[in-house]
Design a protein around this motif. Structure first.
Motif, PDB file in Angstrom:
ATOM      1  N   ARG A 312       0.719  -1.224  -0.118  1.00 22.76           N
ATOM      2  CA  ARG A 312      -0.120  -0.026  -0.145  1.00 22.76           C
ATOM      3  C   ARG A 312       0.867   1.172  -0.046  1.00 22.76           C
ATOM      4  NH1 ARG A 312      -2.841  -1.156   5.454  1.00 22.76           N
ATOM      5  NH2 ARG A 312      -1.149  -2.847   5.541  1.00 22.76           N
ATOM      6  N   PRO A 313       0.262   2.246  -0.350  1.00 23.10           N
ATOM      7  CA  PRO A 313       1.136   3.770  -0.213  1.00 23.10           C
ATOM      8  C   PRO A 313       1.307   3.965   0.931  1.00 23.10           C
ATOM      9  CG  PRO A 313      -0.688   3.937  -1.664  1.00 23.10           C
ATOM     10  CD  PRO A 313      -0.713   2.474  -1.069  1.00 23.10           C
ATOM     11  N   ILE A 314       2.632   4.499   1.391  1.00 21.86           N
ATOM     12  CA  ILE A 314       3.207   5.003   2.715  1.00 21.86           C
ATOM     13  C   ILE A 314       3.173   6.288   2.756  1.00 21.86           C
ATOM     14  CG2 ILE A 314       4.698   4.899   4.430  1.00 21.86           C
ATOM     15  CD1 ILE A 314       5.348   1.894   3.677  1.00 21.86           C
ATOM     16  N   ASN A 315       2.000   7.193   3.370  1.00 24.61           N
ATOM     17  CA  ASN A 315       2.249   8.528   3.417  1.00 24.61           C
ATOM     18  C   ASN A 315       2.910   9.110   4.753  1.00 24.61           C
ATOM     19  OD1 ASN A 315       0.697   8.541   1.034  1.00 24.61           O
ATOM     20  ND2 ASN A 315      -0.859   9.669   1.865  1.00 24.61           N
ATOM     21  N   HIS A 316       3.423  10.459   4.480  1.00 22.84           N
ATOM     22  CA  HIS A 316       3.933  11.371   5.746  1.00 22.84           C
ATOM     23  C   HIS A 316       3.434  12.524   5.570  1.00 22.84           C
ATOM     24  CE1 HIS A 316       6.863   7.836   4.699  1.00 22.84           C
ATOM     25  NE2 HIS A 316       7.157   7.888   5.878  1.00 22.84           N
ATOM     26  N   THR A 317       2.252  12.736   5.931  1.00 21.87           N
ATOM     27  CA  THR A 317       1.370  14.022   6.092  1.00 21.87           C
ATOM     28  C   THR A 317       2.115  15.152   6.919  1.00 21.87           C
ATOM     29  OG1 THR A 317      -0.483  15.198   5.753  1.00 21.87           O
ATOM     30  CG2 THR A 317      -0.178  13.887   7.834  1.00 21.87           C
ATOM     31  N   LYS A 318       3.129  14.685   7.779  1.00 23.34           N
ATOM     32  CA  LYS A 318       3.911  15.674   8.443  1.00 23.34           C
ATOM     33  C   LYS A 318       5.367  15.116   8.705  1.00 23.34           C
ATOM     34  CE  LYS A 318       1.303  14.684  12.241  1.00 23.34           C
ATOM     35  NZ  LYS A 318       0.658  14.740  13.558  1.00 23.34           N
ATOM     36  N   THR A 319       6.311  16.047   8.169  1.00 21.92           N
ATOM     37  CA  THR A 319       7.856  15.902   8.414  1.00 21.92           C
ATOM     38  C   THR A 319       8.091  16.854   9.592  1.00 21.92           C
ATOM     39  OG1 THR A 319       8.111  15.019   6.275  1.00 21.92           O
ATOM     40  CG2 THR A 319       9.959  15.691   7.406  1.00 21.92           C
ATOM     41  N   TYR A 320       8.415  16.338  10.648  1.00 23.23           N
ATOM     42  CA  TYR A 320       9.099  17.287  11.675  1.00 23.23           C
ATOM     43  C   TYR A 320      10.401  17.714  11.593  1.00 23.23           C
ATOM     44  CZ  TYR A 320       5.042  15.025  14.401  1.00 23.23           C
ATOM     45  OH  TYR A 320       3.709  14.482  14.639  1.00 23.23           O
ATOM     46  N   GLY A 321      10.538  18.936  12.367  1.00 23.41           N
ATOM     47  CA  GLY A 321      11.792  19.471  12.673  1.00 23.41           C
ATOM     48  C   GLY A 321      12.273  20.449  11.901  1.00 23.41           C
ATOM     49  N   ASP A 322      13.525  20.870  12.204  1.00 21.08           N
ATOM     50  CA  ASP A 322      14.150  22.160  11.380  1.00 21.08           C
ATOM     51  C   ASP A 322      15.186  21.796  10.356  1.00 21.08           C
ATOM     52  OD1 ASP A 322      16.046  21.241  12.988  1.00 21.08           O
ATOM     53  OD2 ASP A 322      16.408  22.857  14.554  1.00 21.08           O
ATOM     54  N   ASP A 323      15.780  22.570  10.149  1.00 21.22           N
ATOM     55  CA  ASP A 323      16.937  22.484   8.819  1.00 21.22           C
ATOM     56  C   ASP A 323      18.124  22.144   9.799  1.00 21.22           C
ATOM     57  OD1 ASP A 323      17.837  21.958   6.072  1.00 21.22           O
ATOM     58  OD2 ASP A 323      18.666  23.945   6.560  1.00 21.22           O
ATOM     59  N   PRO A 324      18.964  21.038   9.218  1.00 25.26           N
ATOM     60  CA  PRO A 324      18.701  20.034   8.259  1.00 25.26           C
ATOM     61  C   PRO A 324      17.948  18.668   8.446  1.00 25.26           C
ATOM     62  CG  PRO A 324      20.900  19.647   9.094  1.00 25.26           C
ATOM     63  CD  PRO A 324      20.130  20.719  10.043  1.00 25.26           C
ATOM     64  N   ALA A 339       5.156   7.266  -0.562  1.00 27.46           N
ATOM     65  CA  ALA A 339       4.290   7.750  -1.470  1.00 27.46           C
ATOM     66  C   ALA A 339       4.285   9.284  -1.280  1.00 27.46           C
ATOM     67  CB  ALA A 339       2.803   6.886  -1.410  1.00 27.46           C
ATOM     68  N   SER A 340       3.974   9.736  -0.116  1.00 24.38           N
ATOM     69  CA  SER A 340       3.726  11.238   0.253  1.00 24.38           C
ATOM     70  C   SER A 340       4.783  11.610   1.021  1.00 24.38           C
ATOM     71  CB  SER A 340       2.409  11.543   0.235  1.00 24.38           C
ATOM     72  OG  SER A 340       2.078  11.312   1.920  1.00 24.38           O
ATOM     73  N   MET A 341       5.244  12.846   0.892  1.00 22.21           N
ATOM     74  CA  MET A 341       6.025  13.776   1.889  1.00 22.21           C
ATOM     75  C   MET A 341       5.512  15.074   2.149  1.00 22.21           C
ATOM     76  SD  MET A 341       8.005  11.457   3.433  1.00 22.21           S
ATOM     77  CE  MET A 341       9.020  12.928   4.248  1.00 22.21           C
ATOM     78  N   ARG A 342       5.282  15.700   2.942  1.00 21.67           N
ATOM     79  CA  ARG A 342       4.763  16.784   3.525  1.00 21.67           C
ATOM     80  C   ARG A 342       5.788  17.339   4.613  1.00 21.67           C
ATOM     81  NH1 ARG A 342       2.020  18.814   7.323  1.00 21.67           N
ATOM     82  NH2 ARG A 342       1.074  20.927   7.390  1.00 21.67           N
ATOM     83  N   PHE A 343       6.171  18.651   4.282  1.00 25.03           N
ATOM     84  CA  PHE A 343       6.760  19.399   5.655  1.00 25.03           C
ATOM     85  C   PHE A 343       5.756  19.990   6.375  1.00 25.03           C
ATOM     86  CE2 PHE A 343      10.224  19.294   2.419  1.00 25.03           C
ATOM     87  CZ  PHE A 343      11.293  19.067   3.261  1.00 25.03           C
ATOM     88  N   HIS A 344       5.740  19.661   7.714  1.00 19.58           N
ATOM     89  CA  HIS A 344       5.033  20.168   8.924  1.00 19.58           C
ATOM     90  C   HIS A 344       5.066  21.637   9.085  1.00 19.58           C
ATOM     91  CE1 HIS A 344       1.992  19.627  11.946  1.00 19.58           C
ATOM     92  NE2 HIS A 344       2.886  19.267  12.914  1.00 19.58           N
TER      93      HIS A 344
END
Length: 461
Positions: A312-324, A339-344
């Motif tokens: 199945r697709p594995i989504n990430h609707t939140k990517t936590y943290g600062d840079d880097p 399948a998905s990546m979004r910066f929180h």
């Protein structure tokens, strides 16, 4: 107030507007769905698509400058947002009308729903996929619940005698206490009156969202470990059954708060592909996971392997943290088959700042050379690698995609591949192209990032 009035009219609207979904040549509709050739990814309008994004808020339908924000997102290559149905922030409106100082749960606040529908229209026009979270658990926190329309002290609908809901719960997060709102379903407390109004709310959401083909569903924002999985299972089935009744397919998941990706909590999703159509793995980017480099990568590989019988697709609707840290999490997941990546949102994430914009531009440059649904992780191709130095996905003999989180050099095994490869570099921190050169196969070749910082290398035969 006759509750049926509120339910029948939206359903009629759905039936009138619903059946416009186009069917592609292969028999699939043009709506968002798992990719028919590789179900670890999504397809939209009949074509495979990698979902990436970053936004400045979670309940994006509530922000005043929504159109401008979406325009920026699309300009830099984004096509994916998160939308919680939350109403706890300053300037937000609630889904219900007020009668004096109290809310009436039998009367909708049209401004709330107008904002929601506007978001759906604007995102559809820009081919942006929306992942909706039905229940915003943090609206029921110690800080927010005193102001919630669902709190009996704030509405004319609930009393101490007709529902299990209390006026005060205190701290729930990181305790074993439970909020009765998340135990209402029949196999738990079966709070029939509360459940009736919860259904009313979900049906109202669906009366808008099921008219569109670019919407994914998640039951809860970070359901805590003390709650039974029956909560999520009930609402997932409810949404899917409603959609199916209307000739639609709704793809649903649940988001678990536990940072232990391999623990019991997440098994409520991983073990049940018949309930949850995709996996929501945002918690893999939390501090305890993402700062450990290879461990963060290994968790994603673990989940792919665990669900391999029913990929199945594995989504990430939140990517936590600062840079880097957030940027590294984002790119490890991209190369690892997410399948998905979004910066929180800030201040928990990077939102859509310049670093995020550069990464989104870099993703689309990468896709102009190699599609991620055509490659798979092959870490055994790398030699002389230190921990978290480099990651690789490949379609053996044809294309290789390497990610260097912070410079470095590794050896890539091309001994069995004859001929020449075009090597293209992409600078993650600027989103710009780097150098290109010719690499000869037939041996183990050394690859060194042009400088410190994040780099993508693409080799094409």
């Amino acid at each position: 107030m006759n509750r049926a009035y509120y339910l029948n009219i939206p359903i009629i609207l759905i039936l009138c507007l619903l059946y416009g979904a186009k069917v592609t040549q292969g028999g699939y509709t043009d709506e968002i769905q798992p990719y028919k050739e590789n179900s670890r990814y999504w397809q939209y309008q009949g074509e495979p698509v990698l979902l990436v994004g970053g936004t400045k808020d979670d309940n994006l339908f509530q922000i005043p400058d929504l159109e401008e924000h979406l325009n920026l997102l699309t300009r830099v290559g984004g096509n994916y947002i998160r939308n919680t149905m939350s109403a706890r922030d300053k300037g937000n409106v609630h889904p219900f009308e007020r009668e004096g100082n109290l809310y009436n749960l039998d009367r909708w606040n049209e401004e709330y729903w107008n904002r929601f529908e506007r978001m759906l229209k604007l995102t559809q026009a820009r081919e942006i996929i929306v992942q909706i979270e039905l229940w915003a658990q943090w609206d029921f926190s110690q800080k927010s619940y005193p102001y919630s329309a669902w709190n009996p002290k704030n509405n004319v609908t609930f009393t101490r005698s007709n529902t299990r809901l209390k006026e005060h719960y205190g701290k729930i997060f990181r305790t074993k206490k439970k909020h009765d709102f998340f135990t209402s379903v029949p196999r738990l407390s079966n709070d029939t009156l509360l459940l009736e109004y919860q259904k009313n709310f979900v049906e109202k959401i669906l009366s808008y969202s099921l008219r569109y083909g670019h919407v994914l569903y998640c039951v809860t924002n970070e359901i805590f470990e003390q709650y039974s999985p029956e909560w999520g299972w009930y609402w997932a089935r409810y949404v899917k059954d409603m959609a199916q009744t209307l000739g639609k397919t709704a793809y649903v998941t649940e988001m678990f708060q536990s940072h232990n990706i391999r623990g019991k909590h997440h098994k409520a999703s991983l073990d049940h592909p018949e309930i949850y159509d995709y996996v929501e793995l945002s918690q893999n980017s939390t501090y305890s996971n993402s700062t450990r480099g290879d461990y963060h990568w290994d968790n994603l590989v673990y989940v792919h392997d665990y669900i391999s019988a029913h990929p199945r697709p594995i989504n990430h609707t939140k990517t936590y943290g600062d840079d880097p840290r957030a940027v590294k999490s984002f790119w490890r997941s991209i190369i690892g088959g997410a399948a998905s990546m979004r910066f929180h949102r800030p201040n928990i994430g990077l939102g859509l700042n310049e670093k995020v914009q550069a990464s989104l531009k870099a993703v689309r440059k990468l896709e102009s050379l190699a599609k991620m649904w055509e490659v798979n992780p092959f870490m055994d191709l790398l030699q002389n690698r230190t921990r978290d130095e480099a990651y690789v996905a490949a379609e053996i003999g044809k294309k290789y995609v390497l990610y260097f989180p912070d410079g470095g050099s590794v050896k890539l095994n091309l001994r069995d591949e004859q001929g020449t490869f075009l090597l293209r570099w992409i600078n993650i921190h600027t989103g710009n192209w780097g150098d290109e050169m010719i690499i000869r196969g037939g041996s183990t070749v050394s690859l060194a990032a042009p400088s410190r910082g994040g780099w993508i290398a693409v080799l094409l035969n």
